[in-house]
Design an enzyme around this catalytic site. Structure first.
Site, PDB file in Angstrom:
ATOM      1  N   CYS A   2       0.744  -1.156   0.102  1.00 37.77           N
ATOM      2  CA  CYS A   2       0.031  -0.099  -0.110  1.00 37.77           C
ATOM      3  C   CYS A   2       0.835   1.355   0.098  1.00 37.77           C
ATOM      4  CB  CYS A   2      -0.875   0.075   1.118  1.00 37.77           C
ATOM      5  SG  CYS A   2      -2.021  -1.241   1.613  1.00 37.77           S
ATOM      6  N   ARG A  27       5.329   0.169  -5.982  1.00 41.70           N
ATOM      7  CA  ARG A  27       5.210  -0.582  -4.905  1.00 41.70           C
ATOM      8  C   ARG A  27       4.122  -1.810  -5.114  1.00 41.70           C
ATOM      9  NH1 ARG A  27       6.699   2.427  -0.068  1.00 41.70           N
ATOM     10  NH2 ARG A  27       5.301   1.491   1.147  1.00 41.70           N
ATOM     11  N   TRP A  74      -2.686  -2.479  -1.609  1.00 36.68           N
ATOM     12  CA  TRP A  74      -2.361  -3.961  -2.149  1.00 36.68           C
ATOM     13  C   TRP A  74      -3.049  -5.023  -1.123  1.00 36.68           C
ATOM     14  CZ3 TRP A  74       0.389  -7.809   0.375  1.00 36.68           C
ATOM     15  CH2 TRP A  74       1.276  -8.938  -0.116  1.00 36.68           C
ATOM     16  N   ASN A 100      -1.388   1.695   5.607  1.00 38.65           N
ATOM     17  CA  ASN A 100      -0.717   0.593   5.132  1.00 38.65           C
ATOM     18  C   ASN A 100      -0.352  -0.314   6.329  1.00 38.65           C
ATOM     19  OD1 ASN A 100       1.437  -0.968   3.873  1.00 38.65           O
ATOM     20  ND2 ASN A 100       2.786   0.708   3.634  1.00 38.65           N
ATOM     21  N   GLY A 101      -0.323  -1.674   6.166  1.00 36.45           N
ATOM     22  CA  GLY A 101      -0.041  -2.281   7.426  1.00 36.45           C
ATOM     23  C   GLY A 101      -1.228  -3.189   7.834  1.00 36.45           C
ATOM     24  N   GLU A 489      17.735 -16.957  -8.794  1.00 34.29           N
ATOM     25  CA  GLU A 489      17.118 -15.595  -9.263  1.00 34.29           C
ATOM     26  C   GLU A 489      16.683 -15.690 -10.597  1.00 34.29           C
ATOM     27  OE1 GLU A 489      16.948 -13.252  -7.190  1.00 34.29           O
ATOM     28  OE2 GLU A 489      17.147 -11.406  -8.740  1.00 34.29           O
ATOM     29  N   LYS A 493      13.208 -14.013 -11.353  1.00 35.50           N
ATOM     30  CA  LYS A 493      12.796 -13.130 -12.286  1.00 35.50           C
ATOM     31  C   LYS A 493      11.995 -13.323 -13.203  1.00 35.50           C
ATOM     32  CE  LYS A 493      14.538 -10.138 -10.465  1.00 35.50           C
ATOM     33  NZ  LYS A 493      14.642 -10.486  -9.309  1.00 35.50           N
ATOM     34  N   GLU A 496       8.205 -13.497 -11.581  1.00 37.03           N
ATOM     35  CA  GLU A 496       7.794 -12.547 -11.052  1.00 37.03           C
ATOM     36  C   GLU A 496       7.368 -11.536 -12.254  1.00 37.03           C
ATOM     37  OE1 GLU A 496      10.670 -10.650  -7.343  1.00 37.03           O
ATOM     38  OE2 GLU A 496      11.456 -10.781  -9.209  1.00 37.03           O
ATOM     39  N   HIS A 512      17.277 -35.904  -8.840  1.00 34.15           N
ATOM     40  CA  HIS A 512      16.478 -36.169  -7.465  1.00 34.15           C
ATOM     41  C   HIS A 512      15.034 -35.865  -7.711  1.00 34.15           C
ATOM     42  CE1 HIS A 512      20.062 -37.704  -5.543  1.00 34.15           C
ATOM     43  NE2 HIS A 512      20.596 -36.402  -5.886  1.00 34.15           N
ATOM     44  N   LYS A 611       6.841  -4.150  -4.306  1.00 31.35           N
ATOM     45  CA  LYS A 611       8.368  -3.768  -4.213  1.00 31.35           C
ATOM     46  C   LYS A 611       8.807  -3.715  -2.504  1.00 31.35           C
ATOM     47  CE  LYS A 611      12.246  -2.209  -5.741  1.00 31.35           C
ATOM     48  NZ  LYS A 611      12.967  -3.037  -6.363  1.00 31.35           N
TER      49      LYS A 611
HETATM   50  C1  G6P Z   1       9.752  -8.284  -2.477  1.00 30.32           C
HETATM   51  C2  G6P Z   1      10.236  -7.658  -3.639  1.00 30.32           C
HETATM   52  C3  G6P Z   1      11.442  -8.323  -4.158  1.00 30.32           C
HETATM   53  C4  G6P Z   1      12.591  -8.216  -2.932  1.00 30.32           C
HETATM   54  C5  G6P Z   1      12.126  -8.633  -1.553  1.00 30.32           C
HETATM   55  C6  G6P Z   1      12.974  -8.156  -0.443  1.00 30.32           C
HETATM   56  O1  G6P Z   1       9.352  -9.433  -2.258  1.00 30.32           O
HETATM   57  O2  G6P Z   1       9.071  -8.004  -4.714  1.00 30.32           O
HETATM   58  O3  G6P Z   1      12.020  -7.618  -5.120  1.00 30.32           O
HETATM   59  O4  G6P Z   1      13.633  -9.088  -3.274  1.00 30.32           O
HETATM   60  O5  G6P Z   1      10.826  -8.012  -1.442  1.00 30.32           O
HETATM   61  O6  G6P Z   1      13.123  -6.750  -0.077  1.00 30.32           O
HETATM   62  P1  G6P Z   1      14.274  -6.054   0.286  1.00 30.32           P
HETATM   63  O7  G6P Z   1      13.829  -4.625   0.104  1.00 30.32           O
HETATM   64  O8  G6P Z   1      14.364  -6.638   1.662  1.00 30.32           O
HETATM   65  O9  G6P Z   1      15.430  -6.178  -0.701  1.00 30.32           O
END
Ligand code: G6P
Length: 616
Positions: A2, A27, A74, A100-101, A489, A493, A496, A512, A611
């Site tokens: 949010c 965000r 969100w 937010n929260g 990773e 990506k 996501e 396995h 984000k």
């Molecule tokens: C969310 C974001 C990711 C990020 C993760 C950790 O899931 O979408 O891109 O890697 O949080 O965020 P941070 O700000 O702690 O690196």
């Protein structure tokens, strides 16, 4: 997650708030809303979907409000819908709240309020907050917010307005960040981060937990635990331009291409004597905020790295670097699990948190637990002044600049580079790394940006490969050693931003289980640089080919034999150590990006993602 924006001043508050909400779009959100005060009345508008949908609704208003609060939601409690979108109002319709929260005890509070006759329209915890504030309001809005927040369990950043105080916004924080800004013309702003504020002023103050602020044009009153205190504004050093796309189609692409500059800056910031390195002049680092002196460093028993998401993958790479260099055990933990597992830690353990935002609730919880148990905490953070940075004993800032793309890219490679510096520093202090080796490693760091430039030059080739596989429903990423976290990773990506189901595995682990998935429809992306594990990786590739899988390899620039064994080759100029982990991230990032674009996905605002996750 949010986002909140509030404005009270001379300008059209709707325009300021909507443009601020657009700046917070990165965000992640699913609906948006605004409360606008005008004369002695208030209008609340809400819309599912993008801020543009809300803007279409506000286009019909016939007055110019000078005080408004807005929100991008969100969904946490209740599905995305207009009724669940913020702002929520109290039962009199006089007070509006954005939040937010999560108010964790909202159902207890809801039952109490229902008993005293309250009514609820939505499923949200925020409406409970609004109704409670309304219930406690006796003419003094600040007092009502103070009393209500004392009853909340959980986390909140709040923006509150009331028609009795048409030029006032009250903000409150426990957990999720909340910044306030004071412009030269007297306007006051409130926002979830500084981005919406920056076009109007760089004078910003981040609220601390349990602080409440009352904003009116030309007036800012700050309260800590109910007592008024002085507000200290700081100057934000990054510019509003940094938040623009700079000619790139997406923020993510811009940020991918920023990596050489970020790595050059990081090396220049952290290596104090880059110009005079020699075996008799080993590297020294600018680690002013490093929390352990040399004696304490030598007494360390082990290191725990806590992180989430992409930062967790950087942590896994950091583990390999620190273990290899320092020869002490390192484990990497999700903060979300670590903080509730009653982990075995004591004051001889260094707990390193890695976080782009510095606000991730799961990581923050782990840091708080580590402090409670007497551990030293060191944070590797991008966002200056963020909560984790402030609460840790020491901090290393990556200075990667603002990262807006939800899928983290430049922060990832910067995290790896910062962990690399850390490993060298601890290795030198503990005597496990010779001066000559340290010099060689720092020389590699100073060169890595040029290698990333070279890797970016392969973008067209990566795009061609990506287009071949854009319609695949699944993908498997494989690597060994440091290639394993990179495979994780790469898969993250892809899922996501393109919504392709992707898994990252240690290449040895494939046999396995995941091998059962392999057929001609399954692209398998393998990190196969020449190195210690090369022959084993080639065997894994053959296992995939034998089952009809299609293999794309990220290969060493001078590997002349691999092309015959696989379907597609993307070459990188590999070297050693840090070079490889950072350089190999580039084709994975570009691959995911190109597939997402080809599939018409909203690269910078992927569905359901946020984000900065300030809730657990
Ligand atoms: C969310 C974001 C990711 C990020 C993760 C950790 O899931 O979408 O891109 O890697 O949080 O965020 P941070 O700000 O702690 O690196």
């Amino acid at each position: 997650m949010c986002g909140i924006v509030g404005y009270t001043g001379k300008l059209n508050a709707v325009e300021v708030v909507l443009s601020g909400l657009r700046k917070l779009e990165y965000r992640g959100y699913d609906s948006a809303g605004i409360a606008m005060l005008h004369d002695c009345s208030m209008d609340v508008l809400r819309a599912v979907g993008r801020v543009d949908a809300l803007a279409r609704k506000t286009a019909n208003i016939s007055y110019v409000p000078h005080n408004a609060i807005g929100h991008t939601r969100w969904a946490s409690h209740g599905r995305p819908s207009e009724i669940n979108a913020h702002p929520h109002c109290d039962n009199t319709g006089q007070i509006a709240v954005v939040h937010n929260g999560i108010v964790e005890n909202y159902s207890t509070l809801r039952s109490e309020l229902l008993q005293s006759g309250a009514k609820f329209l939505s499923e949200t915890d925020t409406e409970v907050a609004a109704v409670l504030i309304g219930h406690l309001y006796k003419g003094n809005l600040v007092e009502a917010v103070i009393q209500a927040t004392q009853r909340f369990e959980g986390t909140f950043a709040l923006g509150v307005v009331c028609i009795d105080h048409p030029d006032m916004i009250v903000g409150a924080r426990r957990g999720p960040p909340l910044a306030v800004g004071a412009a030269d013309d007297g306007a006051m702003m409130l926002a979830s981060d500084a981005l919406p504020i920056l076009p109007y002023t760089r004078n910003v103050c981040y609220l601390e937990d349990n602080q409440i602020v009352a904003l009116q044009p030309g007036k800012m009153e700050l309260y800590a635990n109910g007592v008024q205190i002085e507000a200290r504004l700081q100057k934000i050093c990054w510019t509003a331009e940094e938040s623009e796309r700079g000619g790139y189609r997406h923020y993510m692409l811009k940020e991918i291409y920023e990596q050489p500059a970020v790595l050059r800056r990081l090396a220049a910031n952290l290596v104090a004597n880059a110009g005079s390195l020699s075996p008799v002049s080993p590297p020294t680092f600018n680690l002013d905020n490093f929390p352990l002196n040399n004696d304490a460093l030598r007494k360390l028993s082990r290191v725990v790295i806590v992180a989430q998401g992409t930062a967790f993958h950087a942590g896994l790479i950091g583990r390999n670097m620190i273990e290899r260099t320092v020869r002490i055990p390192v484990s990497v933990e999700y903060g979300s699990d670590f903080q509730y597992r009653d982990p075995v830690i004591d004051p001889s353990v260094l707990v390193i948190s890695v976080s782009q935002s510095g606000e991730t609730a799961d990581t923050l919880g782990a840091v708080r637990l580590a402090k409670e148990r007497g551990c030293t905490t060191l944070a590797i953070i991008n966002t200056v002044g963020s909560t984790i940075a402030r609460e840790s004993h020491g901090v290393i800032y990556m200075h990667a600049g603002l990262e807006i793309g939800v899928a983290s890219t430049k922060a990832f490679t910067a995290q790896i580079a910062a962990l690399y510096v850390l490993a060298i520093h601890i290795g030198l202090q503990r005597g496990t790394l010779s001066d000559a080796d340290a010099v060689r490693r720092v020389a590699d760091l100073l060169q890595v940006a040029s290698r990333v430039d070279e890797a970016l030059a392969c973008a067209e080739q990566v795009k061609a490969v990506a287009l071949k596989y854009k319609d695949s429903a699944n993908a498997l990423f494989l690597g060994r050693g440091t290639g394993f976290p990179l495979a994780l990773e790469g898969a993250l990506k892809l899922k996501e931003i393109s919504y392709v189901h992707a898994e990252g595995y240690d290449a040895a682990e494939m046999k396995h289980g995941p091998i059962a998935l392999i057929d001609e429809r399954m692209p398998v992306i393998v990190l196969a640089l020449k190195g210690r594990r090369y022959d084993k990786i080639i065997s894994n590739i053959q296992e995939v080919k034998a089952r009809g899988g299609r293999v794309i390899v990220i290969a060493s620039h001078d590997d002349t034999e691999i092309a015959d064994k696989v379907d597609d080759v993307i070459r990188v100029h590999d070297d050693r150590g840090i070079m490889n982990s950072i350089v190999c991230a580039i084709p994975f990032q570009l691959f995911a990006y190109e597939i997402a674009v080809a599939r018409n996905c909203d690269v910078d605002k992927p569905r359901n993602l946020a984000k900065s996750l300030t809730i657990e």
